[in-house]
Motif scaffolding. Sequence first.
Motif, PDB file in Angstrom:
ATOM      1  N   GLY A 182       5.779  -7.266  10.602  1.00 33.68           N
ATOM      2  CA  GLY A 182       5.615  -7.674   9.212  1.00 33.68           C
ATOM      3  C   GLY A 182       4.320  -8.413   8.947  1.00 33.68           C
ATOM      4  O   GLY A 182       4.001  -8.721   7.801  1.00 33.68           O
ATOM      5  N   ILE A 197       7.980  -2.227  11.738  1.00 32.87           N
ATOM      6  CA  ILE A 197       9.437  -2.291  11.719  1.00 32.87           C
ATOM      7  C   ILE A 197      10.079  -1.066  12.375  1.00 32.87           C
ATOM      8  O   ILE A 197      11.141  -1.182  13.000  1.00 32.87           O
ATOM      9  N   CYS A 198       9.456   0.087  12.286  1.00 27.88           N
ATOM     10  CA  CYS A 198      10.060   1.280  12.904  1.00 27.88           C
ATOM     11  C   CYS A 198      10.178   1.110  14.418  1.00 27.88           C
ATOM     12  O   CYS A 198      11.110   1.624  15.032  1.00 27.88           O
ATOM     13  N   ARG A 206      10.796  -1.324   5.506  1.00 28.23           N
ATOM     14  CA  ARG A 206       9.870  -2.383   5.079  1.00 28.23           C
ATOM     15  C   ARG A 206      10.594  -3.423   4.223  1.00 28.23           C
ATOM     16  O   ARG A 206      10.361  -4.619   4.352  1.00 28.23           O
ATOM     17  N   CYS A 257      10.404   4.596   5.576  1.00 31.43           N
ATOM     18  CA  CYS A 257       9.462   3.484   5.760  1.00 31.43           C
ATOM     19  C   CYS A 257       9.734   2.405   4.717  1.00 31.43           C
ATOM     20  O   CYS A 257       9.833   1.222   5.053  1.00 31.43           O
ATOM     21  N   ASP A 258       9.835   2.816   3.469  1.00 30.29           N
ATOM     22  CA  ASP A 258      10.073   1.841   2.400  1.00 30.29           C
ATOM     23  C   ASP A 258      11.390   1.100   2.605  1.00 30.29           C
ATOM     24  O   ASP A 258      11.469  -0.109   2.403  1.00 30.29           O
ATOM     25  N   SER A 303       0.324  -3.677   9.749  1.00 24.20           N
ATOM     26  CA  SER A 303       0.883  -4.916   9.196  1.00 24.20           C
ATOM     27  C   SER A 303       2.398  -4.807   9.065  1.00 24.20           C
ATOM     28  O   SER A 303       3.029  -5.646   8.441  1.00 24.20           O
ATOM     29  N   CYS A 304       2.986  -3.817   9.681  1.00 22.16           N
ATOM     30  CA  CYS A 304       4.437  -3.606   9.565  1.00 22.16           C
ATOM     31  C   CYS A 304       5.087  -3.569  10.947  1.00 22.16           C
ATOM     32  O   CYS A 304       5.489  -4.594  11.463  1.00 22.16           O
ATOM     33  N   LEU A 325       5.448   1.248   0.025  1.00 21.91           N
ATOM     34  CA  LEU A 325       4.111   1.817   0.200  1.00 21.91           C
ATOM     35  C   LEU A 325       3.652   2.473  -1.098  1.00 21.91           C
ATOM     36  O   LEU A 325       4.441   3.127  -1.771  1.00 21.91           O
ATOM     37  N   LEU A 338       8.604  -6.611   3.019  1.00 22.44           N
ATOM     38  CA  LEU A 338       7.341  -5.955   2.677  1.00 22.44           C
ATOM     39  C   LEU A 338       7.543  -5.052   1.469  1.00 22.44           C
ATOM     40  O   LEU A 338       8.607  -4.461   1.295  1.00 22.44           O
ATOM     41  N   PRO A 370      -0.982   1.337   6.896  1.00 28.58           N
ATOM     42  CA  PRO A 370      -0.060   0.225   6.658  1.00 28.58           C
ATOM     43  C   PRO A 370       0.745  -0.162   7.887  1.00 28.58           C
ATOM     44  O   PRO A 370       1.351  -1.236   7.915  1.00 28.58           O
ATOM     45  N   CYS A 371       0.735   0.650   8.914  1.00 27.28           N
ATOM     46  CA  CYS A 371       1.534   0.378  10.109  1.00 27.28           C
ATOM     47  C   CYS A 371       1.089  -0.886  10.833  1.00 27.28           C
ATOM     48  O   CYS A 371       1.914  -1.566  11.443  1.00 27.28           O
TER      49      CYS A 371
END
Length: 124
Positions: A67, A12-13, A102, A98-99, A9-10, A110, A107, A6-7
Motif C-alpha cells: 500500500g 496487495i495481489c 486495493r 485489482c480495484d 505502490s500497492c 485505478l 487505495l 501502480p503496482c
Amino acid sequence: MEDPNPCISCGICCTHFRISFYWAEADDAPGGFVPAGMTEKLNHTMRCMKGSNEVPRRCSALSGKVGEQVACTIYENRPTPCREFPVYFEDGSPNPKCDELRATIGLPPLPRSPLPNAPLPQAA
C-alpha cells in the motif's frame, strides 16, 4: 507525475493469492527461471511461492510495505501467474480484481489507462 505502474505502490495481489505454477518453471529444472529456494512443492506437478500458501499470505519475493512502496525481488524471474495477471485490460480498463483488492487496504480505484492498446504493466 504519477508513476505509470501502480503496482509499486500497492502489492496487495502478492498478499492475497496463492501463487502456484508448473514445477518446471523453477530454476532447479532445465530451462526454469524462478528461484527454487523461494518455492514450495504443492504436488508432483505444481509448486507455489513460499509465503503464498499460508494465511496470512505474503509472497517471499515481495519487499517493502504493501500500500506504500513495494517491489518484487525476482521480477525478471517471477512465475507465470505473476506475469499474466493484468493490471489493465487491452482496452485500457482497470482489472476489477485489482480495484477490489486495493480497496481492502484503502487505495483508490485505478484510473483508466491513458494509453489504450499500449503495453500495460503487469502485477509486480
